[in-house]
Design a protein around this motif. Structure first.
Motif, mmCIF file in Angstrom:
data_model
loop_
_atom_site.group_PDB
_atom_site.id
_atom_site.type_symbol
_atom_site.label_atom_id
_atom_site.label_comp_id
_atom_site.label_asym_id
_atom_site.label_seq_id
_atom_site.Cartn_x
_atom_site.Cartn_y
_atom_site.Cartn_z
ATOM 1 N N PRO A 1 0.819 -1.220 0.000
ATOM 2 C CA PRO A 1 0.000 0.000 0.000
ATOM 3 C C PRO A 1 0.853 1.271 0.000
ATOM 4 O O PRO A 1 1.883 1.333 0.659
ATOM 5 N N ARG A 2 0.417 2.269 -0.745
ATOM 6 C CA ARG A 2 1.063 3.590 -0.823
ATOM 7 C C ARG A 2 2.536 3.511 -1.241
ATOM 8 O O ARG A 2 3.370 4.272 -0.721
ATOM 9 N N SER A 3 2.860 2.590 -2.159
ATOM 10 C CA SER A 3 4.234 2.529 -2.651
ATOM 11 C C SER A 3 4.228 2.327 -4.152
ATOM 12 O O SER A 3 3.167 2.322 -4.787
ATOM 13 N N GLY A 4 5.410 2.174 -4.737
ATOM 14 C CA GLY A 4 5.498 2.017 -6.183
ATOM 15 C C GLY A 4 6.765 1.297 -6.570
ATOM 16 O O GLY A 4 7.666 1.099 -5.745
ATOM 17 N N THR A 5 6.845 0.930 -7.835
ATOM 18 C CA THR A 5 8.011 0.211 -8.328
ATOM 19 C C THR A 5 8.219 0.560 -9.798
ATOM 20 O O THR A 5 7.378 1.212 -10.411
ATOM 21 N N ALA A 6 9.357 0.125 -10.333
ATOM 22 C CA ALA A 6 9.628 0.287 -11.762
ATOM 23 C C ALA A 6 10.368 -0.945 -12.249
ATOM 24 O O ALA A 6 11.077 -1.604 -11.475
ATOM 25 N N PHE A 7 10.196 -1.267 -13.526
ATOM 26 C CA PHE A 7 10.820 -2.463 -14.099
ATOM 27 C C PHE A 7 10.806 -2.329 -15.618
ATOM 28 O O PHE A 7 10.094 -1.487 -16.174
ATOM 29 N N THR A 8 11.586 -3.170 -16.272
ATOM 30 C CA THR A 8 11.571 -3.178 -17.735
ATOM 31 C C THR A 8 10.540 -4.205 -18.218
ATOM 32 O O THR A 8 10.252 -5.200 -17.541
ATOM 33 N N ALA B 1 4.755 4.677 -18.760
ATOM 34 C CA ALA B 1 5.629 3.865 -19.613
ATOM 35 C C ALA B 1 6.518 4.771 -20.447
ATOM 36 O O ALA B 1 6.049 5.767 -21.017
ATOM 37 N N PHE B 2 7.790 4.413 -20.503
ATOM 38 C CA PHE B 2 8.797 5.137 -21.285
ATOM 39 C C PHE B 2 9.465 4.159 -22.235
ATOM 40 O O PHE B 2 9.627 2.984 -21.914
ATOM 41 N N ARG B 3 9.879 4.631 -23.393
ATOM 42 C CA ARG B 3 10.654 3.796 -24.311
ATOM 43 C C ARG B 3 12.016 3.522 -23.675
ATOM 44 O O ARG B 3 12.704 4.459 -23.240
ATOM 45 N N ALA B 4 12.406 2.268 -23.607
ATOM 46 C CA ALA B 4 13.602 1.897 -22.848
ATOM 47 C C ALA B 4 14.876 2.514 -23.418
ATOM 48 O O ALA B 4 15.759 2.919 -22.658
ATOM 49 N N ASP B 5 14.979 2.605 -24.745
ATOM 50 C CA ASP B 5 16.226 3.099 -25.320
ATOM 51 C C ASP B 5 16.185 4.598 -25.622
ATOM 52 O O ASP B 5 17.128 5.131 -26.221
ATOM 53 N N ASP B 6 15.100 5.276 -25.211
ATOM 54 C CA ASP B 6 15.006 6.723 -25.407
ATOM 55 C C ASP B 6 13.883 7.262 -24.525
ATOM 56 O O ASP B 6 12.726 7.324 -24.937
ATOM 57 N N ILE B 7 14.267 7.661 -23.318
ATOM 58 C CA ILE B 7 13.249 7.992 -22.313
ATOM 59 C C ILE B 7 12.505 9.287 -22.624
ATOM 60 O O ILE B 7 11.546 9.625 -21.919
ATOM 61 N N ASP B 8 12.897 10.004 -23.682
ATOM 62 C CA ASP B 8 12.116 11.173 -24.093
ATOM 63 C C ASP B 8 10.804 10.767 -24.749
ATOM 64 O O ASP B 8 9.942 11.614 -24.982
ATOM 65 N N GLU B 9 10.658 9.477 -25.065
ATOM 66 C CA GLU B 9 9.382 8.992 -25.603
ATOM 67 C C GLU B 9 8.585 8.354 -24.468
ATOM 68 O O GLU B 9 9.070 7.452 -23.782
ATOM 69 N N VAL B 10 7.344 8.789 -24.299
ATOM 70 C CA VAL B 10 6.570 8.484 -23.094
ATOM 71 C C VAL B 10 5.080 8.413 -23.446
ATOM 72 O O VAL B 10 4.649 9.022 -24.430
ATOM 73 N N ILE C 1 10.285 0.902 -20.159
ATOM 74 C CA ILE C 1 10.442 1.026 -18.706
ATOM 75 C C ILE C 1 9.066 1.387 -18.151
ATOM 76 O O ILE C 1 8.437 2.347 -18.619
ATOM 77 N N ILE C 2 8.601 0.604 -17.190
ATOM 78 C CA ILE C 2 7.268 0.807 -16.618
ATOM 79 C C ILE C 2 7.403 1.296 -15.176
ATOM 80 O O ILE C 2 8.231 0.786 -14.413
ATOM 81 N N GLY C 3 6.605 2.283 -14.805
ATOM 82 C CA GLY C 3 6.433 2.667 -13.410
ATOM 83 C C GLY C 3 5.020 2.298 -12.991
ATOM 84 O O GLY C 3 4.069 2.509 -13.770
ATOM 85 N N LEU C 4 4.868 1.732 -11.782
ATOM 86 C CA LEU C 4 3.557 1.228 -11.352
ATOM 87 C C LEU C 4 3.414 1.410 -9.844
ATOM 88 O O LEU C 4 4.362 1.160 -9.101
ATOM 89 N N THR C 5 2.235 1.831 -9.409
ATOM 90 C CA THR C 5 2.035 2.094 -7.978
ATOM 91 C C THR C 5 0.802 1.381 -7.424
ATOM 92 O O THR C 5 -0.067 0.941 -8.174
ATOM 93 N N ALA C 6 0.769 1.290 -6.112
ATOM 94 C CA ALA C 6 -0.473 1.054 -5.373
ATOM 95 C C ALA C 6 -0.862 2.421 -4.828
ATOM 96 O O ALA C 6 -0.158 2.996 -3.990
ATOM 97 N N CYS C 7 -1.976 2.963 -5.306
ATOM 98 C CA CYS C 7 -2.238 4.401 -5.175
ATOM 99 C C CYS C 7 -2.377 4.855 -3.724
ATOM 100 O O CYS C 7 -2.867 4.143 -2.852
ATOM 101 N N SER C 8 -1.918 6.105 -3.503
ATOM 102 C CA SER C 8 -1.801 6.673 -2.163
ATOM 103 C C SER C 8 -2.900 7.662 -1.806
ATOM 104 O O SER C 8 -2.845 8.264 -0.729
#
Lengths: 194, 194
Positions: free
Chosen positions: A7-14, A36-45, A169-176
């Motif tokens: 609860p109230r936390s988050g993570t990131a993974f490929t 979500a971000f493109r793994a080889d170019d994080i300016d794409e989102v 690259i994915i960021g994911l949370t359990a909402c706070s």
């Protein structure tokens, strides 16, 4: 075996192209903010604006692609047992809790959790976009434009499955945020399969 | 004397804290995409997600602040003779015309016009966010989530006035998409006053 976001936390993974990400609500009425971000170019989102424009719909479900700011498909929703998610709002943050809830010592929220989790991938906080807010139930009054955050329609065991169309690259949370999850902080589960 | 943005083009300029920007529809039924960046730190930019969340409304008008991704107020709407604008969609682009209109040799759209105009300020195309689409009339069906781009409600001479709350870089267009402006490309006028 599912991964657990407390609860109230988050993570990131490929998430590699072709892999599937299943986000599960283990208890019901809980929200998970996804970016979500493109793994080889994080300016794409992921881009809410592009996605909603191309779908001609603000509510997305099975079969809908999530587009990037460069109009490439980053993810596609391939299964969805709930059918109601939000793609209008940014992750809750210390400012959200200060401005909307009036908290004096606010939690860092999904925004802070995502910023922390994405830091090892070189993604700065300012790059966090409007999230795809899994299971978040935002009512919109088409006449006045008023929005209201309602309890999610998800019940225990409900899930949504995304397929990656590029290496991500994915960021994911359990909402706070209290409003988002009917005033009870709960975990989120997720699985990755090829 | 108003500045003129010719049909299907765009411009960029600085707007100092306290200055007012008036955007005028000289002919009626025309859209102007507006983006705003903090002048001394372009990583801070207007945020549809923050603004809609804090307003609890997708339609904004007189009295509403436009927040940044860092939850600071960049602009405030201080006058508005129309009352209907969009803050859901990204600027139209070559991809928009390819995907939605099926154009074989697409125009660069508001996105390309903004990218060109913002380049001298060091703002790369990937930083262009969901725009505040002045006079754009996007209907939302709160039940299905379907959206529809309708002709603007603006008539010749209608205007909206923004006050800058920080020193800003503004990007502004005369929109290039047929749907947005009832299928006739027209100019946009603007004035800056202290």
């Amino acid at each position: 075996m599912a991964n657990v976001i407390p609860p109230r936390s988050g993570t990131a993974f490929t998430l590699a192209r072709g892999q599937r990400l299943t986000v599960i609500d283990p208890c019901g009425e809980q929200v998970a903010d996804l970016v979500a971000f493109r793994a080889d170019d994080i300016d794409e989102v992921i881009s809410s604006g592009r996605t909603i424009d191309y779908a001609s719909r603000i509510f997305l479900t099975t079969g809908d692609p999530l587009y990037s700011n460069r109009s490439n498909v980053l993810l596609e929703i391939v299964e969805d047992t709930v059918g109601r998610h939000d793609f209008l709002l940014t992750p809750c943050s210390a400012d959200t809790f200060r401005i909307i809830y009036g908290d004096k010592e606010p939690h860092r929220g999904c925004f802070g959790n995502l910023a922390h989790a994405l830091k090892p991938y070189g993604i700065p906080p300012d790059r966090i976009p409007v999230a795809f807010n899994v299971f978040m139930n935002v009512e919109v009054d088409g006449s006045s434009g008023a929005i209201a955050v309602r309890p999610p329609l998800s019940r225990a065991g409900d899930r949504i499955v995304f397929e990656a169309k590029l290496d991500l690259i994915i960021g994911l949370t359990a909402c706070s945020a209290l409003q988002s999850n009917n005033h009870a902080f709960k975990p989120i589960h997720y699985e990755i399969s090829s």
